[in-house]
Design a protein around this motif. Structure first.
Motif, PDB file in Angstrom:
ATOM      1  N   SER A  41       6.740  -1.860   9.196  1.00 36.48           N
ATOM      2  CA  SER A  41       6.945  -1.751   7.754  1.00 36.48           C
ATOM      3  C   SER A  41       5.688  -2.060   6.942  1.00 36.48           C
ATOM      4  O   SER A  41       5.708  -1.950   5.726  1.00 36.48           O
ATOM      5  CB  SER A  41       8.089  -2.667   7.318  1.00 36.48           C
ATOM      6  OG  SER A  41       7.736  -4.008   7.536  1.00 36.48           O
ATOM      7  N   ALA A  42       4.607  -2.437   7.599  1.00 39.68           N
ATOM      8  CA  ALA A  42       3.379  -2.735   6.851  1.00 39.68           C
ATOM      9  C   ALA A  42       2.852  -1.494   6.129  1.00 39.68           C
ATOM     10  O   ALA A  42       2.997  -0.377   6.622  1.00 39.68           O
ATOM     11  CB  ALA A  42       2.301  -3.273   7.798  1.00 39.68           C
ATOM     12  N   ALA A  43       2.270  -1.725   4.968  1.00 37.10           N
ATOM     13  CA  ALA A  43       1.595  -0.647   4.235  1.00 37.10           C
ATOM     14  C   ALA A  43       0.124  -0.683   4.644  1.00 37.10           C
ATOM     15  O   ALA A  43      -0.680  -1.434   4.092  1.00 37.10           O
ATOM     16  CB  ALA A  43       1.738  -0.850   2.736  1.00 37.10           C
ATOM     17  N   VAL A  44      -0.166   0.101   5.674  1.00 37.89           N
ATOM     18  CA  VAL A  44      -1.488   0.058   6.293  1.00 37.89           C
ATOM     19  C   VAL A  44      -2.429   1.015   5.567  1.00 37.89           C
ATOM     20  O   VAL A  44      -2.061   2.141   5.263  1.00 37.89           O
ATOM     21  CB  VAL A  44      -1.386   0.476   7.776  1.00 37.89           C
ATOM     22  CG1 VAL A  44      -2.722   0.353   8.464  1.00 37.89           C
ATOM     23  CG2 VAL A  44      -0.333  -0.346   8.492  1.00 37.89           C
ATOM     24  N   SER A  45      -3.633   0.567   5.336  1.00 38.02           N
ATOM     25  CA  SER A  45      -4.613   1.428   4.678  1.00 38.02           C
ATOM     26  C   SER A  45      -4.928   2.643   5.543  1.00 38.02           C
ATOM     27  O   SER A  45      -5.085   2.529   6.753  1.00 38.02           O
ATOM     28  CB  SER A  45      -5.896   0.628   4.437  1.00 38.02           C
ATOM     29  OG  SER A  45      -6.795   1.398   3.684  1.00 38.02           O
ATOM     30  N   ASP A  46      -4.984   3.812   4.931  1.00 40.67           N
ATOM     31  CA  ASP A  46      -5.347   5.022   5.679  1.00 40.67           C
ATOM     32  C   ASP A  46      -6.863   5.169   5.793  1.00 40.67           C
ATOM     33  O   ASP A  46      -7.355   5.861   6.670  1.00 40.67           O
ATOM     34  CB  ASP A  46      -4.776   6.254   4.979  1.00 40.67           C
ATOM     35  CG  ASP A  46      -3.257   6.259   4.997  1.00 40.67           C
ATOM     36  OD1 ASP A  46      -2.682   5.832   6.024  1.00 40.67           O
ATOM     37  OD2 ASP A  46      -2.645   6.659   3.994  1.00 40.67           O
TER      38      ASP A  46
HETATM   39  O1  C5P Z   1       1.556   8.457   7.529  1.00 41.72           O
HETATM   40  P1  C5P Z   1       1.858   7.226   6.768  1.00 41.72           P
HETATM   41  O2  C5P Z   1       0.723   6.269   6.651  1.00 41.72           O
HETATM   42  O3  C5P Z   1       2.509   7.472   5.428  1.00 41.72           O
HETATM   43  O4  C5P Z   1       2.999   6.520   7.645  1.00 41.72           O
HETATM   44  C1  C5P Z   1       3.547   5.305   7.278  1.00 41.72           C
HETATM   45  C2  C5P Z   1       3.921   4.555   8.518  1.00 41.72           C
HETATM   46  O5  C5P Z   1       2.784   4.524   9.393  1.00 41.72           O
HETATM   47  C3  C5P Z   1       4.285   3.098   8.284  1.00 41.72           C
HETATM   48  O6  C5P Z   1       5.253   2.752   9.243  1.00 41.72           O
HETATM   49  C4  C5P Z   1       2.959   2.381   8.496  1.00 41.72           C
HETATM   50  O7  C5P Z   1       3.162   1.042   8.899  1.00 41.72           O
HETATM   51  C5  C5P Z   1       2.313   3.205   9.577  1.00 41.72           C
HETATM   52  N1  C5P Z   1       0.836   3.269   9.534  1.00 41.72           N
HETATM   53  C6  C5P Z   1       0.102   2.683  10.540  1.00 41.72           C
HETATM   54  N2  C5P Z   1      -1.275   2.764  10.559  1.00 41.72           N
HETATM   55  C7  C5P Z   1      -1.912   3.427   9.565  1.00 41.72           C
HETATM   56  C8  C5P Z   1      -1.184   4.055   8.530  1.00 41.72           C
HETATM   57  C9  C5P Z   1       0.195   3.946   8.538  1.00 41.72           C
HETATM   58  O8  C5P Z   1       0.696   2.074  11.423  1.00 41.72           O
HETATM   59  N3  C5P Z   1      -3.250   3.479   9.581  1.00 41.72           N
END
Ligand code: C5P
Length: 223
Positions: A94-99
């Motif tokens: 559920s983390a909002a991970v930076s792209d």
């Molecule tokens: O593709 P998007 O980033 O929107 O997908 C969201 C999901 O992917 C979330 O479950 C988030 O925790 C995960 N995520 C990740 N690593 C990233 C970007 C998103 O694990 N760099």
């Protein structure tokens, strides 16, 4: 109160935002509060699971009775998740991970110039996609926070990241998303099942999520 129906299960949860350094005093982040992920970790703990919570920086109190791993950057979260992945039965990301992350991290505070500043960003590693590639028996749940075409994007994420389930939420909806104590989500399974949940507290969303995960682990259809 639900039974201890996650007893014997090892649950790995990620929560909160990530922080990508620009220089020693600046960073890139987002509005994630960590509330959804902490509620998931607490729900799993209360239902008898052994929980590892990997958390970016939040203002929340560390939950009792879980193994807590504090991280800041995507890379730190990646490393913590990959370390615990092989010992996990259920993974909830559920983390909002930076792209993206700054291409170079300046060793000293950047000085102000006369003109505009261009910050060059590189793709950050996609933790969830890597989990999808490495998973063996783990049941993997991703999150999709979107502001448009929610279900379409969520469905494609299930495929692209090889997930078992995704929790889709429109972060612009009333009572949903980052910072809120409530959430409005849709659960989507790999098999194409879809359950639209009403506005619920994040704890209630977490419990509905585990109800759905347990149904899928027992190969029963969602209703
Ligand atoms: O593709 P998007 O980033 O929107 O997908 C969201 C999901 O992917 C979330 O479950 C988030 O925790 C995960 N995520 C990740 N690593 C990233 C970007 C998103 O694990 N760099």
């Amino acid at each position: 109160v639900r039974p201890l129906d996650l007893h014997g299960k090892r649950v790995l949860v990620t929560a909160g935002p990530t922080r990508e350094k620009i220089d020693p005093v600046r960073y890139i982040t987002n509005h994630a509060s960590g509330k959804m992920g902490y509620a998931i970790a607490e729900a799993a703990r209360d239902r008898g699971a052994e929980v590892v919570l990997v958390s970016g920086p939040t203002a929340l109190k560390k939950p009792d009775g879980v193994r807590f791993v504090a991280v800041e950057s995507v890379q730190e979260m990646f490393d913590a998740v990959m370390e615990h992945l092989p010992k996990s039965d259920i993974v909830v990301k559920s983390a909002a991970v930076s792209d993206y992350r700054p291409k170079t991290v300046h060793a000293h505070k950047m000085k102000k110039g006369d003109g505009p500043l261009v910050l060059e960003l590189d793709k950050a590693p996609d933790i969830l996609k890597t989990i999808g590639e490495r998973k063996t028996t783990q049941f993997v749940v991703g999150f999709a926070a979107e502001t448009q075409d929610l279900i379409k994007h969520a469905k494609s994420k299930v495929e692209r990241k090889n997930l078992d389930m995704i929790v889709a939420n429109n972060v612009l909806a009333e009572g949903a998303g980052m910072g809120s104590d409530t959430n409005v989500v849709t659960l989507l399974t790999r098999a194409g099942e879809q359950v639209d949940l009403e506005k619920l507290s994040k704890r209630e969303v977490a419990d509905k999520l585990f109800d759905a995960v347990l149904l899928k682990l027992s190969e029963r259809p969602l209703s």
